[in-house]
Structures are given as C-alpha cells and as structure tokens.
Design an enzyme around this catalytic site. Structure first.
Site, PDB file in Angstrom:
ATOM      1  N   MET A 197     -12.158   4.644  -0.439  1.00  0.00           N
ATOM      2  CA  MET A 197     -12.808   4.857   0.870  1.00  0.00           C
ATOM      3  C   MET A 197     -13.474   6.221   0.820  1.00  0.00           C
ATOM      4  SD  MET A 197      -9.726   3.209   3.070  1.00  0.00           S
ATOM      5  CE  MET A 197      -8.671   3.284   1.624  1.00  0.00           C
TER       6      MET A 197
ATOM      7  N   SER B 265       0.845  -1.193   0.000  1.00  0.00           N
ATOM      8  CA  SER B 265       0.000   0.000   0.000  1.00  0.00           C
ATOM      9  C   SER B 265       0.875   1.235   0.000  1.00  0.00           C
ATOM     10  CB  SER B 265      -0.894   0.010   1.246  1.00  0.00           C
ATOM     11  OG  SER B 265      -1.408   1.318   1.430  1.00  0.00           O
TER      12      SER B 265
ATOM     13  N   ASP C  28      -4.752   3.713  -1.825  1.00  0.00           N
ATOM     14  CA  ASP C  28      -5.843   4.046  -0.906  1.00  0.00           C
ATOM     15  C   ASP C  28      -6.344   5.462  -1.143  1.00  0.00           C
ATOM     16  OD1 ASP C  28      -6.087   1.672   0.789  1.00  0.00           O
ATOM     17  OD2 ASP C  28      -4.015   2.102   1.331  1.00  0.00           O
TER      18      ASP C  28
ATOM     19  N   ASP D 263      -6.872  -6.456   4.136  1.00  0.00           N
ATOM     20  CA  ASP D 263      -6.214  -5.141   4.193  1.00  0.00           C
ATOM     21  C   ASP D 263      -6.209  -4.608   5.615  1.00  0.00           C
ATOM     22  OD1 ASP D 263      -5.259  -2.599   3.690  1.00  0.00           O
ATOM     23  OD2 ASP D 263      -6.972  -1.969   2.460  1.00  0.00           O
TER      24      ASP D 263
ATOM     25  N   MET E  73      -8.974   8.287  -0.065  1.00  0.00           N
ATOM     26  CA  MET E  73      -9.816   8.660   1.091  1.00  0.00           C
ATOM     27  C   MET E  73     -10.318  10.090   0.933  1.00  0.00           C
ATOM     28  SD  MET E  73      -7.553   7.119   4.198  1.00  0.00           S
ATOM     29  CE  MET E  73      -6.636   5.574   4.021  1.00  0.00           C
TER      30      MET E  73
ATOM     31  N   HIS F 291      -8.429   1.244  -3.985  1.00  0.00           N
ATOM     32  CA  HIS F 291      -9.381   1.033  -2.880  1.00  0.00           C
ATOM     33  C   HIS F 291     -10.015   2.376  -2.541  1.00  0.00           C
ATOM     34  CE1 HIS F 291      -9.646  -0.147   1.703  1.00  0.00           C
ATOM     35  NE2 HIS F 291     -10.833  -0.004   1.154  1.00  0.00           N
TER      36      HIS F 291
ATOM     37  N   HIS G  24      -1.237  -1.334  -4.254  1.00  0.00           N
ATOM     38  CA  HIS G  24      -2.511  -0.955  -3.639  1.00  0.00           C
ATOM     39  C   HIS G  24      -2.534   0.556  -3.366  1.00  0.00           C
ATOM     40  CE1 HIS G  24      -6.111  -1.890  -1.185  1.00  0.00           C
ATOM     41  NE2 HIS G  24      -5.664  -0.984  -0.326  1.00  0.00           N
TER      42      HIS G  24
ATOM     43  N   MET H 138     -11.626  -5.725   5.277  1.00  0.00           N
ATOM     44  CA  MET H 138     -10.802  -4.848   6.113  1.00  0.00           C
ATOM     45  C   MET H 138     -10.511  -5.527   7.446  1.00  0.00           C
ATOM     46  SD  MET H 138     -10.102  -2.112   4.402  1.00  0.00           S
ATOM     47  CE  MET H 138      -9.155  -1.415   5.751  1.00  0.00           C
TER      48      MET H 138
END
Ligand code: DX5
Ligand code: ZN
Length: 219
Positions: free
Chosen positions: A69, A7, A34, A176, A36, A67, A32, A138
């Site tokens: 979020m 990540s 992330d 994750d 957000m 991913h 990966h 998660m």
C-alpha cells in the site's frame, strides 16, 4: 476450502517470528504482510527488512503474500523479491503502468498481484487479468486492521470471478478487510479463493479454530 492468510498487522510485532510460526503450525497456508508508506494510506508499517524476517520465520512452510500500500511500488520490486516475497501485490490506484508492473513482478520470479480499493471499478483491471496471478479486492479502506467489512464489494468479487472463469484463467481472488468466521462463507460464495484475516485470527482466543472456521467454506 478457502486459503486463509493471517495478516501480521494484528500480530505482536515484538514476537513476530513466534506469532508467524504459531499460525502456520495451526494451519495457515499463507502469511499476509501489509506494507504501508504513510502516503498511499494514512499509516506506516514495515519494509523489506521485516519482510525478510517474516520469510525466515515462514521457512518455506507457507506462502509469503506481500500487499504493497505504497506509491511508486515498482521502485521496490527488487527489494521485496530479495526479501522473500512470493506474491507481490500493488494497488491499481498507485500504478499507472499496471501491465508492465505485472510483467516485472513475474520476471522477478514472484506471483503478480493487483489490488482494488473498495470504490475502484473492477474494469480497471479487466484487461490485465492474463498477466495477473492474484486480484486482491479490498473490503475495507486500506490502512488499518479491525475495520468493518464493506458489503458493496460482494458484487465486485462476483464480477471478477465471472471474468476469470469465462477466460479459463487460474488467477486467484483474495479478499482483504473485515473478513472473519461470520462472513467467510458469503465471501467465498461470491468467488474468493484467499481470505485475509488479521483481527479475526490474531484476536481469537482459539487461533486454530478461527483458521479452521474461516478456511472451511467451499464454493
Ligand atoms: C488493511 C490491510 C489488511 C488488514 C486486515 O489495510 O490490508 O490486510 O490487516 O485486517 P482485518 O482482517 O482485521 O480487517
Ligand atoms: Zn492487506
């Protein structure tokens, strides 16, 4: 062998292309990313322009695994597809029309992913597995890297694994949060195919050894 997905949340953002290149050269098959929004989770990170830069650094040598979020994720599916996302994962808690979202992601030529927070019952995704290429379970509360693995998710991984196997699906299970050398074998034994590891890879003195050790367990 598990697929290791470092990540980039734990990478050096000032040298992102260098860090991405390094972990790929050292054996990472997935990267990966992330995303957000400060609403779905209490943290802000990056958006499509940085995903585009990561995709460029990856240069086809690894899977670009994004991913989301964020709330209202379907507003941005086109943007992430254009940025080079190959797997695009939305949270079940953020998307009431999951079946439609999975089809829309596949329709844009990406693999469809759905993620579950640690407390979310796996039954929430039981009837969309046929439309889903990846279930991201998660094992920390999303928002930050470097948190401790929540043990209670292990039976949830086992349950989703059973459903996938019973129906003969190729859906992957990704886990994750808080995954590292110490618990990778248990997570894989429970049913995981892809292991996200942020701090356990980027925080390791020997990143190649960390990627090798986390990816070593077989089911
Ligand atoms: C957390 C993110 C994770 C995070 C994992 O919300 O989804 O991908 O970067 O970091 P580690 O591996 O350090 O727990
Ligand atoms: Zn993640």
């Amino acid at each position: 062998m598990a697929l290791v997905a470092p990540s980039i949340l734990s990478a050096d953002f000032g040298n992102l292309a260098r860090d991405v290149d390094e972990v790929i050269v050292k054996g990472a098959p997935w990267i990966h990313v992330d995303v957000m929004d400060g609403r779905f989770v209490p943290n802000l990170t990056i958006g499509p322009p940085v995903v585009k830069a990561v995709s460029k650094a990856v240069a086809g040598r690894a899977v670009v695994d994004v991913h989301l979020m964020i709330v209202e994720p379907t507003k941005y599916l086109d943007d992430f597809a254009a940025a080079g996302a190959q797997v695009l994962t939305v949270h079940v808690e953020a998307e009431p029309h999951l079946h439609r979202a999975m089809q829309a992601i596949r329709g844009l030529g990406m693999k469809s992913g759905v993620s579950l927070n640690p407390h979310t019952p796996p039954e929430m995704i039981e009837w969309v597995l046929e439309q889903t290429d990846l279930v991201l379970i998660m094992s920390v509360n999303p928002g930050f890297g470097g948190q401790r693995f929540i043990e209670q998710v292990l039976p949830k991984i086992e349950r989703v694994r059973r459903w996938i196997d019973q129906r003969g699906l190729a859906t992957l299970i990704e886990v994750d949060g808080g995954v590292g050398v110490d618990n990778a074998a248990r997570v894989v034994a429970a049913g995981a195919d892809v292991l996200v590891a942020g701090s356990a890879v980027f925080g390791a003195a020997d990143r190649a050894a960390a990627i090798r050790a986390i990816g070593a367990p077989t089911r």
